[in-house]
Scaffold this motif. Structure first.
Motif, PDB file in Angstrom:
ATOM      1  N   ARG A  57       0.847  -1.192   0.000  1.00 14.29           N
ATOM      2  CA  ARG A  57       0.000   0.000   0.000  1.00 14.29           C
ATOM      3  C   ARG A  57       0.885   1.245   0.000  1.00 14.29           C
ATOM      4  O   ARG A  57       2.054   1.210   0.379  1.00 14.29           O
ATOM      5  N   HIS A  66      -3.892   3.714  -0.212  1.00 13.45           N
ATOM      6  CA  HIS A  66      -4.575   2.773  -1.101  1.00 13.45           C
ATOM      7  C   HIS A  66      -3.639   1.630  -1.469  1.00 13.45           C
ATOM      8  O   HIS A  66      -2.416   1.731  -1.341  1.00 13.45           O
ATOM      9  N   SER A 231      -8.008   6.958   8.011  1.00 12.41           N
ATOM     10  CA  SER A 231      -7.892   5.928   6.977  1.00 12.41           C
ATOM     11  C   SER A 231      -7.335   4.609   7.489  1.00 12.41           C
ATOM     12  O   SER A 231      -7.430   3.592   6.787  1.00 12.41           O
TER      13      SER A 231
END
Length: 313
Positions: A57, A66, A231
């Motif tokens: 990631r 992401h 996140s």
């Protein structure tokens, strides 16, 4: 049989060589992107290998991390797709350091540097200093605006640190300044109270690198809502936003492990911070850093009763 065996053996040997070459790249890396003539900015990457396939990631400059969509070894280079039409070409690490270049749509752009992310594995201190205020409630002594400083909306008012950046219906808010402490901290216990209006959005950055989310981004992703480690870790299921009223966070950060209580309720119990979050000031994870509060989003956000304790020497 011999004709088939040779290419199969060659492919197996090539796979083994690539697997060996890739091992040097595995792990977490604190990255810095250096545009030609521009100001460097931080990013972060974690590279993994499962069943011979590279993955991992990446944390871009802003927003959420992401998954890496593709990565492969090309000679002594690792080529990683980090975004749409964007790839990093990284040279085999030397002495725990990475170098490389970023390419967008095939065009070579910024240079890249990176260091192995530190483990920051430290025991919980046995004793802490008494809490002391890092906001005096009267003025901005010990704090300074950063970012869009020409539109600094932070003021001290009635014992509160207030970001006067209102949302005007039908208008896009002009980006305002963030604000940070002039003092830097390593391990700490932070007490901070915040009143975030409906629809407001801010964040508390620990060491200037790890965001504790304040407010809302609309409710689509729990990891982007009030009390999340942005996140990485969402708040507990069913947690209320509690916007428009005062709420309290008590945060303990030791190394890269953080515990967060909100109004006395456990939100994050000694969880590991894998790496920096979007909006970090830098990627120098081994170093102390300031607290910074986001003011560049809309909403008249108010903070108060900001105190800090540090390990006793």
């Amino acid at each position: 049989m011999k004709i088939l065996f040779v290419p199969v053996l060659a492919a197996a040997l090539a796979f083994t060589a690539n697997a060996q070459d890739s091992k040097a790249f595995l792990g977490r890396w604190d990255m810095t992107v250096i545009p030609d003539g521009g100001k460097p900015y931080p990013q972060w990457i974690e590279l993994t290998e499962t069943g011979g396939k590279l993955g991992g990631r990446v944390q871009p400059r802003g927003g959420a991390w992401h998954e890496i969509t593709e990565a492969h070894v090309d000679g002594k280079k690792l080529v990683v797709t980090v975004g749409e039409d964007t790839a990093w070409e990284l040279i085999s690490p030397s002495a725990g350091k990475l170098t490389g270049v970023q390419k967008h749509a095939g065009v070579t752009g910024p240079t890249l540097t990176g260091v192995k992310a530190p483990t920051l594995d430290r025991p919980m201190p046995k004793q802490w200093t008494a809490p002391r205020a890092i906001f005096n409630g009267k003025d901005l002594t010990g704090w300074e605006p950063i970012g869009n400083v020409d539109n600094n909306r932070w003021v001290a008012r009635n014992g509160e640190l207030v970001n006067d950046n209102p949302e005007v219906v039908g208008q896009k808010p002009r980006p305002a300044a963030n604000i940070k402490t002039t003092e830097k901290f390593q391990d700490f216990k932070l007490h901070i109270e915040v009143n975030c209006p409906e629809g407001g959005n801010s964040g508390i950055y620990m060491r200037g690198r790890y965001e504790l989310q304040v407010g809302t981004e609309g409710g689509k992703l729990p990891s982007h809502e009030m009390g999340a480690i942005y996140s990485y870790y969402p708040p507990p299921a069913g947690s209320e936003l509690g916007l428009g009223k005062w709420t309290t966070f008590d945060v303990t950060l030791v190394g890269r492990h953080v515990t967060v209580l909100r109004d006395g309720k456990m939100y994050h119990d000694n969880v590991e911070l894998p790496g920096i979050t979007g909006g970090a000031l830098d990627s120098n994870e081994a170093e102390p850093g300031p607290f910074y509060l986001q003011g560049d989003h809309h909403g008249v956000i108010a903070y108060r009763n900001i105190t800090i304790s540090v390990p006793k020497k």
